[in-house]
Write a protein that holds these residues in place. Structure first.
Motif: not given
Length: 185
Positions: A1, A67, A70-71, A87, A149, A151-153, A155
């Protein structure tokens, strides 16, 4: 994150509405914080950025659709019990702390705002009765915000999607709210 820090640079006056009016003087006021300074609520930014990300993912050949909820979160309007909080947390966009301090120390808040007028015109080119509207606008400025926060994928997708947001606020099709959003490294 990760966190994404970004700036919104306005190139024209803009109006992010408060839903309030100033009686006979102004029909629509901009949203202001407790000190009388302009800001953009995180909830507003979340919606704009989500739409930009959805468009970016749709037009690129990435498989990141799963995703996004999720974000950003998810709500099924058919079944009100199916709500998922995202998130990520979106802060309000505000003036830089040094700018805020200078403005407040010198009581310059009123110089951040202007008013514009508009009216409806009939087929003969004459103003329609009772159609004059006055709106408060904020002068072009830079605001800063953070998305916490992420998610890296997703970003880089969010950062790239910033470029799809060209205008913000009301009367975007009439020249208000032209802006550039960019990541601060």
């Amino acid at each position: 994150m990760k966190d994404i820090k970004y700036q919104i640079e306005f190139h024209s006056p803009w109006h992010c509405g408060s839903g309030l009016s100033a009686g006979a003087d102004l029909d629509a006021l901009v949203i202001k914080d407790k000190d009388g300074l302009p800001f953009i609520p995180g909830k507003t930014l979340k919606g704009l950025i989500r739409e930009a990300v959805e468009n970016y993912v749709h037009f690129s050949d990435s498989n990141l659709e799963e995703l996004i909820p999720k974000v950003f979160g998810f709500s099924n309007s058919d079944e009100m019990n199916e709500i998922q909080k995202g998130e990520a947390f979106f802060s309000n966009a505000e003036l830089d702390e040094s700018d805020k301090s200078f403005i407040l120390q010198n009581q310059l808040q009123s110089y951040l705002f202007n008013s514009i007028s508009s009216t409806a015109i009939n087929d003969q080119g004459i103003a329609k009765d009772h159609s004059l509207r006055r709106k408060e606008v904020t002068i072009p400025c830079k605001l800063y915000a953070t998305i916490h926060f992420v998610d890296d994928s997703l970003y880089q997708t969010i950062v790239k999607a910033f470029g799809m947001i060209k205008r913000m606020g009301v009367n975007r099709s009439r020249g208000l709210g032209r802006c550039t959003i960019s990541e601060i490294k």
